[in-house]
Motif scaffolding. Structure first.
Motif, PDB file in Angstrom:
ATOM      1  N   VAL A  13      42.637  39.456  38.807  1.00 62.00           N
ATOM      2  CA  VAL A  13      41.683  38.766  37.927  1.00 62.00           C
ATOM      3  C   VAL A  13      40.341  38.836  38.639  1.00 62.00           C
ATOM      4  CG1 VAL A  13      41.040  36.635  36.783  1.00 62.00           C
ATOM      5  CG2 VAL A  13      43.450  37.215  37.034  1.00 62.00           C
ATOM      6  N   LEU A  14      39.424  39.566  38.050  1.00 62.05           N
ATOM      7  CA  LEU A  14      38.155  39.869  38.710  1.00 62.05           C
ATOM      8  C   LEU A  14      36.996  39.243  37.935  1.00 62.05           C
ATOM      9  CD1 LEU A  14      36.630  41.609  40.896  1.00 62.05           C
ATOM     10  CD2 LEU A  14      36.568  43.429  39.194  1.00 62.05           C
ATOM     11  N   GLY A  15      36.223  38.423  38.610  1.00 57.25           N
ATOM     12  CA  GLY A  15      34.994  37.891  38.025  1.00 57.25           C
ATOM     13  C   GLY A  15      33.805  38.522  38.719  1.00 57.25           C
ATOM     14  N   ILE A  16      32.886  39.081  37.961  1.00 59.18           N
ATOM     15  CA  ILE A  16      31.747  39.782  38.572  1.00 59.18           C
ATOM     16  C   ILE A  16      30.440  39.245  38.009  1.00 59.18           C
ATOM     17  CG2 ILE A  16      31.976  41.708  36.920  1.00 59.18           C
ATOM     18  CD1 ILE A  16      31.016  43.503  39.347  1.00 59.18           C
ATOM     19  N   ALA A  17      29.558  38.813  38.915  1.00 65.04           N
ATOM     20  CA  ALA A  17      28.282  38.209  38.513  1.00 65.04           C
ATOM     21  C   ALA A  17      27.126  38.955  39.158  1.00 65.04           C
ATOM     22  CB  ALA A  17      28.248  36.747  38.923  1.00 65.04           C
ATOM     23  N   GLY A  18      25.966  38.906  38.515  1.00 65.65           N
ATOM     24  CA  GLY A  18      24.773  39.552  39.069  1.00 65.65           C
ATOM     25  C   GLY A  18      24.346  40.750  38.249  1.00 65.65           C
ATOM     26  N   ARG A  19      23.304  41.406  38.711  1.00 69.47           N
ATOM     27  CA  ARG A  19      22.755  42.558  37.993  1.00 69.47           C
ATOM     28  C   ARG A  19      23.084  43.841  38.749  1.00 69.47           C
ATOM     29  NH1 ARG A  19      19.839  40.385  34.041  1.00 69.47           N
ATOM     30  NH2 ARG A  19      18.917  38.317  34.353  1.00 69.47           N
ATOM     31  N   TYR A  20      23.553  44.837  37.997  1.00 67.86           N
ATOM     32  CA  TYR A  20      23.981  46.100  38.591  1.00 67.86           C
ATOM     33  C   TYR A  20      23.300  47.251  37.862  1.00 67.86           C
ATOM     34  CZ  TYR A  20      27.500  43.217  40.831  1.00 67.86           C
ATOM     35  OH  TYR A  20      28.124  42.248  41.570  1.00 67.86           O
ATOM     36  N   ARG A  21      23.272  48.401  38.527  1.00 68.56           N
ATOM     37  CA  ARG A  21      22.562  49.550  37.961  1.00 68.56           C
ATOM     38  C   ARG A  21      23.281  50.092  36.723  1.00 68.56           C
ATOM     39  NH1 ARG A  21      22.006  51.663  43.348  1.00 68.56           N
ATOM     40  NH2 ARG A  21      23.133  53.535  42.771  1.00 68.56           N
ATOM     41  N   GLU A  22      22.510  50.777  35.910  1.00 71.79           N
ATOM     42  CA  GLU A  22      23.060  51.383  34.703  1.00 71.79           C
ATOM     43  C   GLU A  22      24.189  52.348  35.065  1.00 71.79           C
ATOM     44  OE1 GLU A  22      21.469  53.954  30.849  1.00 71.79           O
ATOM     45  OE2 GLU A  22      20.028  53.125  32.275  1.00 71.79           O
ATOM     46  N   GLY A  23      25.281  52.249  34.359  1.00 74.59           N
ATOM     47  CA  GLY A  23      26.427  53.125  34.617  1.00 74.59           C
ATOM     48  C   GLY A  23      27.502  52.475  35.470  1.00 74.59           C
ATOM     49  N   PHE A  24      27.161  51.393  36.187  1.00 76.02           N
ATOM     50  CA  PHE A  24      28.136  50.737  37.067  1.00 76.02           C
ATOM     51  C   PHE A  24      29.292  50.145  36.263  1.00 76.02           C
ATOM     52  CE2 PHE A  24      29.779  46.825  38.934  1.00 76.02           C
ATOM     53  CZ  PHE A  24      30.244  47.289  40.157  1.00 76.02           C
ATOM     54  N   GLU A  25      28.953  49.517  35.139  1.00 78.19           N
ATOM     55  CA  GLU A  25      29.969  48.850  34.316  1.00 78.19           C
ATOM     56  C   GLU A  25      31.071  49.823  33.902  1.00 78.19           C
ATOM     57  OE1 GLU A  25      29.773  45.648  30.626  1.00 78.19           O
ATOM     58  OE2 GLU A  25      28.036  46.860  31.154  1.00 78.19           O
ATOM     59  N   GLU A  26      30.673  51.021  33.450  1.00 73.96           N
ATOM     60  CA  GLU A  26      31.636  52.025  33.003  1.00 73.96           C
ATOM     61  C   GLU A  26      32.526  52.477  34.159  1.00 73.96           C
ATOM     62  OE1 GLU A  26      28.422  52.035  32.287  1.00 73.96           O
ATOM     63  OE2 GLU A  26      28.560  51.587  30.144  1.00 73.96           O
ATOM     64  N   LYS A  27      31.936  52.637  35.342  1.00 74.08           N
ATOM     65  CA  LYS A  27      32.722  53.041  36.514  1.00 74.08           C
ATOM     66  C   LYS A  27      33.729  51.963  36.911  1.00 74.08           C
ATOM     67  CE  LYS A  27      29.019  55.938  38.445  1.00 74.08           C
ATOM     68  NZ  LYS A  27      28.023  56.076  39.536  1.00 74.08           N
ATOM     69  N   LEU A  28      33.296  50.695  36.790  1.00 79.57           N
ATOM     70  CA  LEU A  28      34.197  49.585  37.112  1.00 79.57           C
ATOM     71  C   LEU A  28      35.381  49.564  36.144  1.00 79.57           C
ATOM     72  CD1 LEU A  28      34.836  46.897  38.597  1.00 79.57           C
ATOM     73  CD2 LEU A  28      33.419  45.757  36.873  1.00 79.57           C
TER      74      LEU A  28
END
Length: 462
Positions: free
Chosen positions: A440-455
């Motif tokens: 169960v992963l909670g992720i907060a903060g701002r990340y570079r474009e494309g990071f979400e898809e890789k995650l």
């Protein structure tokens, strides 16, 4: 060899120039935000330690800044080689040697000096470009002010707070639109220029209510927006420690957020969270109708409660409100939950507040599916002296709730049982190699474009 080293130095200089343009850009070209960043993460690290190149966005201002730096550096180079009078001035500050006496020691000296020169020149270029930007901004704000004067029947609703203001603004506008012609500021555009641009784009003759999100980094900025739109109704979501390092003190932060209340005309309505009413009762104006809204640790739910209270007061029926809420349930949320047999991800990448992270820990810990509970955070910026205490609370709650922490801010170093990641690529590798299932992963903060898809790809969630 000397020529090759010289070419390398020129390339290195412009590499640093591009780095610093990006740094100024993400700090909105504001010296107060930049100074806070340098104090927080270290002047030496930012000037000499950063090795990654992230390209700034393609914009007119960035192009102007780069052109000004090019012009300054070209003048210095020409002055040196043409041996004009300017060279005598520059040489006292910058010139260590000439190419005929070039040595490896001189090369190292230049390697140390060039980042500082690049930083100073980018700073000067930002200041010069700021002259044109301010002129252009004032023109836009003046146009917006004139448009508002010609729409005297439109009622402006101001929404501010340390966090939750974008959700509250969106929900208020959405519910009110069930009965009235309603407009709002776009996305999270909450500065004076962002508000002015939204007004020019969205304010129509038929607009009954215009919901304005108001943000600030220092005292006076919310008042400036209020002086533009003259709100008749106010909404303050929360007063927390967001950007405390920029405000300078908790008192300044409180005064800034209450500027919306201070700007309302007598007998206006102000909607406040119950914590604000309780903590700042001595600051509330007696000539205003104060609507006390019960707080919730869930930002989305509290924003929805504020929207319902506002809508009820402005004459919407329960049927109209409930119908609108059903539509809101289909709207994109700040917190996105994705799950499959490998993992559940609570994606709160739009949040970087202490309250948001603490609420996220609760959600992770109370999820009954995964065995391994993980919080990923890049940390919280611009907290100033409050940062250490905020981090202590985050770590303390994580340990209490048995949630592992993977963090990026080096201030977390002092705590045990914590994993530090150096970069987004490093983070992805840690998750891929160590925490691939039952997570169960909670992720907060701002990340570079494309990071979400890789995650998502790590857990087959795309």
């Amino acid at each position: 060899m000397e020529i090759l080293l010289s070419i390398f130095l020129v390339g290195y200089f412009y590499f640093k120039v591009v780095q610093f343009i990006y740094l100024f850009q993400i700090k909105e070209y504001r010296l107060d935000r930049l100074w806070c960043h340098l104090k927080e993460f270290g002047f030496v690290v930012n000037i000499w330690g950063e090795t990654k190149l992230i390209l700034p966005k393609k914009s007119t201002r960035n192009a102007i800044i780069f052109a000004i730096v090019m012009a300054f550096s070209s003048i210095m180079i020409c002055g040196y080689y043409l041996n004009i009078e300017l060279n005598q001035i520059i040489s006292q500050i910058l010139i260590i040697t000439n190419l005929e006496q070039f040595s490896f020691i001189n090369f190292l000296v230049w390697l140390g000096i060039l980042p500082l020169i690049a930083f100073v020149l980018v700073g000067i270029a930002c200041s010069i470009s700021g002259i044109f930007v301010r002129y252009h901004r004032e023109k836009i704000i003046t146009k917006a002010r004139e448009l508002i004067k010609s729409h005297s029947d439109t009622i402006f609703i101001g929404v501010t707070g340390s966090y939750g203001k974008t959700s509250a603004k969106d929900y208020i506008a959405s519910i009110l639109s069930a009965k009235f012609e309603t407009a709002k500021t776009d996305k999270n555009h909450n500065s004076d220029i962002g508000v002015a641009l939204s007004i020019l784009k969205n304010l129509k003759k038929s607009t009954k209510y215009f919901v304005v999100e108001m943000g600030a980094y220092k005292k006076g900025e919310i008042k400036k927006i209020c002086d533009l739109v003259h709100p008749k109704i106010g909404v303050i979501t929360h007063i927390g420690n967001q950007h405390l390092g920029l405000f300078g003190s908790e008192e300044n932060l409180i005064k800034a957020k209450l500027e919306l209340m201070d700007s309302l005309p007598s007998k206006s309505m102000i909607f406040l969270g119950s914590d604000i009413v309780e903590n700042f009762s001595n600051r509330l104006r007696e000539d205003l109708e104060v609507v006390n809204v019960n707080n919730s640790t869930d930002v989305e739910q509290f924003s929805l409660s504020l929207a319902k209270y506002v809508s009820e007061k402005l004459g919407l029926s329960q049927d109209q409100i409930e119908t609108s809420i059903k539509k809101i349930a289909q709207m994109p949320k700040r917190l996105i939950i994705k799950k499959n047999s490998l993992a559940t991800i609570y994606n709160d990448m739009g949040s970087s507040t202490s309250e948001g992270i603490l609420a996220l820990i609760d959600k992770i810990a109370n999820d009954e599916i995964g065995k391994i509970k993980i919080l990923v955070t890049k940390g919280i910026i611009e907290l100033g002296s409050a940062k250490a205490e905020v981090y202590r609370k985050i770590i303390s709650k994580s340990k209490e709730m048995k949630v592992k922490v993977i963090a990026n801010d080096k201030l977390f170093k002092k705590y045990d049982d914590l994993i530090l990641f150096k970069s987004e690529e490093d983070l992805l590798q840690i998750l891929k190699n160590r925490y691939k299932k039952d997570v169960v992963l909670g992720i907060a903060g701002r990340y570079r474009e494309g990071f979400e898809e890789k995650l998502y790809a790590i857990y087959d969630l795309n």
